[in-house]
Design an enzyme around this catalytic site. Structure first.
Site, PDB file in Angstrom:
ATOM      1  N   ASP A   1       0.837  -1.266  -0.001  1.00 63.87           N
ATOM      2  CA  ASP A   1       0.102   0.031  -0.081  1.00 63.87           C
ATOM      3  C   ASP A   1       0.960   1.366  -0.022  1.00 63.87           C
ATOM      4  O   ASP A   1       1.913   1.135   0.295  1.00 63.87           O
ATOM      5  CB  ASP A   1      -1.095  -0.070   1.279  1.00 63.87           C
ATOM      6  CG  ASP A   1      -0.374   0.153   2.523  1.00 63.87           C
ATOM      7  OD1 ASP A   1       0.696  -0.710   2.667  1.00 63.87           O
ATOM      8  OD2 ASP A   1      -0.536   0.595   3.531  1.00 63.87           O
TER       9      ASP A   1
ATOM     10  N   GLU B   1      -0.018  -1.191   5.802  1.00 66.53           N
ATOM     11  CA  GLU B   1       1.262  -0.643   6.695  1.00 66.53           C
ATOM     12  C   GLU B   1       1.375   0.812   6.900  1.00 66.53           C
ATOM     13  O   GLU B   1       1.636   1.384   7.778  1.00 66.53           O
ATOM     14  CB  GLU B   1       2.365  -0.924   5.957  1.00 66.53           C
ATOM     15  CG  GLU B   1       3.760  -0.658   6.832  1.00 66.53           C
ATOM     16  CD  GLU B   1       4.302   0.623   6.595  1.00 66.53           C
ATOM     17  OE1 GLU B   1       5.115   1.273   7.829  1.00 66.53           O
ATOM     18  OE2 GLU B   1       4.253   1.393   5.743  1.00 66.53           O
TER      19      GLU B   1
END
Length: 362
Positions: A68, A128
């Protein structure tokens, strides 16, 4: 070839929480990981890759990365992919899609060379950038069986590695008040915004004499100026240097009580990464990595970092952990984000050496 891969990954924009965008990139990453020699599976939206050991018993390595980014879909229109000499730009190239490129290239080379190597496990986290709220249990479980942990986050400027990290917590303070007409019957109400402001003052006092960073990142509440606010909340970002301060502050947050008699108050930890302090196991692992780097003509050192990542979790567990093994560059979370093309090649060489038995003494 590495730049072609990085361009492909960058073109698949993957902001945290965008299920469709993340799934598109995950499908490509899993295909490339499988081609490199990994067995692939998923836990929630997190990718888990396993490279079976060859000729080596024990000493499993765990690598941590994520797919991400902080950039919303559409960012490429105003922040396009570009290559200018050694400088590669685009959303997510540095944090941390180039790390995935280098890792997959290293494993491809390792498998082609028929080198012996330990079992390698890789977690590629889907959330994350917001603190990995759904990945913590997976990271802890995988770390428990690993001999050492390598973080594939970006390095310090210049390429040095990271040997500790500040603790990082996102906390939400939610207040429930009582709505009433602000002019006709104000005393019948309890203003949630006023209560929240008083609580934020308390929090500031709580961290004032400690080496703690506290940022009120978002605040929201109320609705109309002629209505006593019935709800309000604030999200705090907290960073800690010492576990003792972390424990004291987070404990005090959980014990906050309303100032106003009829107000309701709740504190929730949205994401929590414990303080990772530099330790003897990490120092020994860094020395081993530096020795392997010297063997392939590279010079590396390491030091603690201010930012947080999933290596906070493994380092705080006492596992030998070093982060920053993604390629060097700069501008994480900034519009000038860039990564070094030569750095991708160099990190590929280093990772191949590390995975190919270079850390067998850890």
């Amino acid at each position: 070839m590495s730049l072609d891969k990085l361009r492909h990954y960058t073109g698949l924009e993957s902001p945290t929480g965008d299920t469709r965008a993340l799934a598109a990139l995950a499908e490509v990453l899993e295909a490339d990981a499988s081609e490199a020699g990994f067995a692939t599976t998923r836990e929630l939206d997190h990718l888990l890759w396993t490279l079976p050991a060859r000729g080596v018993t024990g000493g499993e390595l765990l690598l941590l990365s994520h797919y991400d980014t902080v950039w919303p879909v559409g960012t490429l229109a105003s922040m396009p992919w570009s290559v200018d000499g050694d400088t590669v730009r685009g959303p997510g190239v540095y944090d941390t899609k180039s790390g995935l490129v280098a890792l997959l290239a290293a494993v491809t080379r390792l498998r082609a060379s028929d080198q012996d190597h330990p079992e390698v496990r890789v977690i590629v986290v889907a959330d994350e950038e917001i603190g990995s709220p759904t990945a913590g249990d997976l990271v802890r479980a995988e770390a428990a069986r690993a001999a050492a942990v390598l973080g594939m986050e970006p390095p310090h400027p210049g390429g040095d590695l990271k040997t500790g990290r500040r603790g990082s917590t996102r906390a939400r303070i939610e207040v429930t008040g009582i709505e009433a007409h602000a002019a006709l019957d104000p005393d019948a109400g309890v203003n949630a915004i006023d209560e929240l402001v008083d609580q934020l003052v308390r929090v500031r006092a709580l961290v004032a004499d400690r080496p703690v960073l506290c940022n009120a990142g978002t605040i929201s509440g109320g609705g109309r100026t002629n209505v006593v606010a019935g709800r309000a909340h604030a999200d705090l970002g907290l960073r800690f240097v010492a576990p003792g301060d972390e424990s004291a502050v987070l404990g005090a947050l959980q014990r906050l009580s309303p100032v106003r008699e009829r107000a309701g108050l709740q504190t929730t930890l949205l994401a929590h990464r414990p303080t990772w302090r530099e330790s003897e196991p990490t120092t020994a692992l860094l020395a081993c990595i530096a020795e392997v780097a010297a063997g392939v003509g590279q010079t590396l050192d390491g030091r603690p970092a201010d930012g947080a990542a999933d290596t906070n979790t493994t380092g705080a567990m006492g596992k030998p952990t070093v982060d920053g093994l993604a390629p060097p560059g700069g501008g994480a979370h900034a519009r000038h984000e860039w990564v070094s093309a030569q750095g991708i090649a160099d990190r590929t060489v280093l990772l191949e050496a590390l995975l190919g038995g270079g850390l067998s003494t850890v």
